[in-house]
Design an enzyme around this catalytic site. Structure first.
Site, PDB file in Angstrom:
ATOM      1  N   SER A  24      49.159  51.192  24.485  1.00 18.23           N
ATOM      2  CA  SER A  24      49.914  51.892  25.528  1.00 18.23           C
ATOM      3  C   SER A  24      50.893  52.862  24.883  1.00 18.23           C
ATOM      4  O   SER A  24      50.949  52.987  23.669  1.00 18.23           O
ATOM      5  CB  SER A  24      50.711  50.912  26.392  1.00 18.23           C
ATOM      6  OG  SER A  24      51.665  50.246  25.606  1.00 18.23           O
ATOM      7  N   THR A  56      46.073  57.192  27.152  1.00 21.12           N
ATOM      8  CA  THR A  56      46.544  55.818  27.175  1.00 21.12           C
ATOM      9  C   THR A  56      47.236  55.605  28.519  1.00 21.12           C
ATOM     10  O   THR A  56      47.079  56.416  29.427  1.00 21.12           O
ATOM     11  CB  THR A  56      47.467  55.518  25.966  1.00 21.12           C
ATOM     12  OG1 THR A  56      47.731  54.116  25.907  1.00 21.12           O
ATOM     13  CG2 THR A  56      48.753  56.317  26.009  1.00 21.12           C
ATOM     14  N   TYR A  57      47.983  54.520  28.645  1.00 24.33           N
ATOM     15  CA  TYR A  57      48.708  54.261  29.888  1.00 24.33           C
ATOM     16  C   TYR A  57      50.172  54.012  29.566  1.00 24.33           C
ATOM     17  O   TYR A  57      50.529  53.642  28.453  1.00 24.33           O
ATOM     18  CB  TYR A  57      48.095  53.086  30.652  1.00 24.33           C
ATOM     19  CG  TYR A  57      48.115  51.786  29.890  1.00 24.33           C
ATOM     20  CD1 TYR A  57      49.159  50.878  30.054  1.00 24.33           C
ATOM     21  CD2 TYR A  57      47.108  51.472  28.985  1.00 24.33           C
ATOM     22  CE1 TYR A  57      49.191  49.694  29.342  1.00 24.33           C
ATOM     23  CE2 TYR A  57      47.128  50.290  28.273  1.00 24.33           C
ATOM     24  CZ  TYR A  57      48.174  49.400  28.459  1.00 24.33           C
ATOM     25  OH  TYR A  57      48.205  48.229  27.743  1.00 24.33           O
ATOM     26  N   GLY A  72      49.110  50.300  19.735  1.00 23.25           N
ATOM     27  CA  GLY A  72      47.678  50.058  19.667  1.00 23.25           C
ATOM     28  C   GLY A  72      46.985  51.101  18.807  1.00 23.25           C
ATOM     29  O   GLY A  72      47.600  51.749  17.952  1.00 23.25           O
ATOM     30  N   ALA A  73      45.687  51.282  19.041  1.00 19.82           N
ATOM     31  CA  ALA A  73      44.879  52.189  18.218  1.00 19.82           C
ATOM     32  C   ALA A  73      45.442  53.610  18.189  1.00 19.82           C
ATOM     33  O   ALA A  73      45.361  54.297  17.165  1.00 19.82           O
ATOM     34  CB  ALA A  73      43.442  52.198  18.728  1.00 19.82           C
ATOM     35  N   ALA A  74      46.026  54.063  19.294  1.00 18.66           N
ATOM     36  CA  ALA A  74      46.574  55.425  19.360  1.00 18.66           C
ATOM     37  C   ALA A  74      47.693  55.646  18.342  1.00 18.66           C
ATOM     38  O   ALA A  74      47.944  56.778  17.937  1.00 18.66           O
ATOM     39  CB  ALA A  74      47.077  55.728  20.764  1.00 18.66           C
TER      40      ALA A  74
END
Length: 123
Positions: A24, A56-57, A72-74
């Site tokens: 996120s 993403t959110y 996360g991955a981002a």
């Protein structure tokens, strides 16, 4: 129906990049309010420093702290101190006026932006 820009936080600064989180972007709740972003809303994030773009959110961060934390991955697509543009979109049949803001180096509201009329370079 068209998908159009609904809101934008321009030149926000990453305060944390944590790849070990579920995923996120945490955004200071005061900034979310200024541009009418919702909890869990999908956003497009553009890294001004390296050109990466990802979706993403949003998770609201503590009001007034200036948090912009990519998780996360981002987090591997950006880094602490990077400059971001964060945008949300709306599907509509009629044109809308997007809510766009510029923030300062501490991710505090600086001013509202008016589309392409703002031609001066910003910080």
């Amino acid at each position: 129906m068209r998908e159009v820009l609904r809101s934008k936080i321009h030149r926000a600064w990453v305060t944390e990049a944590n790849p070990d989180y579920v995923g996120s972007i945490v955004i200071d709740e005061a900034l979310m309010e200024k541009v009418d972003m919702w909890d869990n809303e999908k956003v497009l994030v553009c890294d001004v420093d390296n050109g990466s773009r990802f979706e993403t959110y949003v998770i609201p961060g503590e009001r007034g702290r200036g948090d912009i934390a990519v998780q996360g991955a981002a987090a591997r697509l950006t880094g602490e101190g990077h400059c971001l543009i964060i945008m949300s979109f709306e599907v509509t049949e009629t044109p809308i006026e997007p809510k766009m803001i510029l923030v300062d180096e501490e991710n505090r509201f600086a001013e509202y932006l008016e589309g392409v009329k703002h031609v001066e370079p910003v910080h």
